[in-house]
Design an enzyme around this catalytic site. Sequence first.
Site, PDB file in Angstrom:
ATOM      1  N   GLY A 168       0.806  -1.215   0.000  1.00  0.00           N
ATOM      2  CA  GLY A 168       0.000   0.000   0.000  1.00  0.00           C
ATOM      3  C   GLY A 168       0.836   1.261   0.000  1.00  0.00           C
ATOM      4  O   GLY A 168       2.027   1.233  -0.299  1.00  0.00           O
ATOM      5  N   ASN A 169       0.156   2.385   0.337  1.00  0.00           N
ATOM      6  CA  ASN A 169       0.762   3.713   0.235  1.00  0.00           C
ATOM      7  C   ASN A 169       1.360   3.870  -1.171  1.00  0.00           C
ATOM      8  O   ASN A 169       2.525   4.202  -1.338  1.00  0.00           O
ATOM      9  CB  ASN A 169       1.814   3.930   1.329  1.00  0.00           C
ATOM     10  N   LEU A 170       0.507   3.613  -2.135  1.00  0.00           N
ATOM     11  CA  LEU A 170       0.971   3.463  -3.514  1.00  0.00           C
ATOM     12  C   LEU A 170       1.509   4.766  -4.090  1.00  0.00           C
ATOM     13  O   LEU A 170       0.945   5.839  -3.878  1.00  0.00           O
ATOM     14  CB  LEU A 170      -0.183   2.958  -4.384  1.00  0.00           C
ATOM     15  N   HIS A 198       4.458   1.894  -8.018  1.00  0.00           N
ATOM     16  CA  HIS A 198       3.448   0.834  -7.981  1.00  0.00           C
ATOM     17  C   HIS A 198       2.495   0.961  -9.170  1.00  0.00           C
ATOM     18  O   HIS A 198       2.117  -0.036  -9.794  1.00  0.00           O
ATOM     19  CB  HIS A 198       2.597   0.943  -6.710  1.00  0.00           C
ATOM     20  N   GLN A 229       7.637  -9.607   7.797  1.00  0.00           N
ATOM     21  CA  GLN A 229       8.886  -9.186   7.165  1.00  0.00           C
ATOM     22  C   GLN A 229       9.541  -7.997   7.869  1.00  0.00           C
ATOM     23  O   GLN A 229      10.548  -7.476   7.395  1.00  0.00           O
ATOM     24  CB  GLN A 229       8.663  -8.904   5.678  1.00  0.00           C
TER      25      GLN A 229
END
Length: 275
Positions: free
Chosen positions: A27-29, A33, A57
């Site tokens: 996310g937080n594209l 992306h 991760q």
Amino acid sequence: MDVIHSVAALRERLQREPNNVFVPTMGNLHEGHIQLVRLAKPRAACTVVSVFVNRLQFGPREDFDRYPRTLEADCRKCREAGANVVFAPDEREIYPEPQTFVVEPSELQHVLDGAVRPGHFRGVATVVLKLFNMVRPHAALFGKKDYQQYLVLRDMVRQLAMPIEIIPAETVRASDGLALSSRNSYLSPTERAEAPHLYTTLQRAADAVRLGELHGRVELQATQALAARGWQPDYVAVRRQNDLQPATGEDRRLVVLAAARLGRTRLIDNLEIEL
Ligand code: PAF
């Protein structure tokens, strides 16, 4: 475009898709992306983007809690770019029970970012394998900014005989050279002005390698140059593109990779070199 939160609903939605192409994200594209989504689109009738911040991760002292979560804006950007499905599960959907089976990547998890972030690539490979089992894509795209991640996933798919094409995409940069990253949003204005020097350092290192400078010397000079500007470098390394091992005189396809902290923000970048 459908926004789907559960694995059951995702499987039902994708039943009517003979093949689909997949862009996994946290996310937080940003434009990097979106470029992956644009590259994905012509490859299949259905483009699936996942948005999931994967706790597995992140190390215990890393930025899992403050990692930017911007689902509404992400969905808007995916819709504009022509994605067909956004899969945005919560943690219970991906990890309904403690994850005791994991993917242990090859040698690659012990070098460079793997050495600095123990367990990171195990977490990446494990979640990507799970996402692949949920989405069942015929192809998936990954940006080359995360060069080592791309190699780990390329090797995972090959060694585990998964019928998925892994497609690497070039790093997207701001006009001043800074590689786009969700973590750039952590930078203060002063740090943002300094940040493109990571790329400048890589360009200088690549020039020195092309001129035949010893790799060890190039790495040391680049590390010192970053430190002199106030960075805390984890590494600058000249390696073979294929397996990130130190290059021999025979190797023509190299990559110079760097990871360094600027204040509280850790940035990574790399530059391929063809001799
Ligand atoms: O590159 C990322 O955003 C993540 O590491 C990935 C591949 C989506 C796995 O969580």
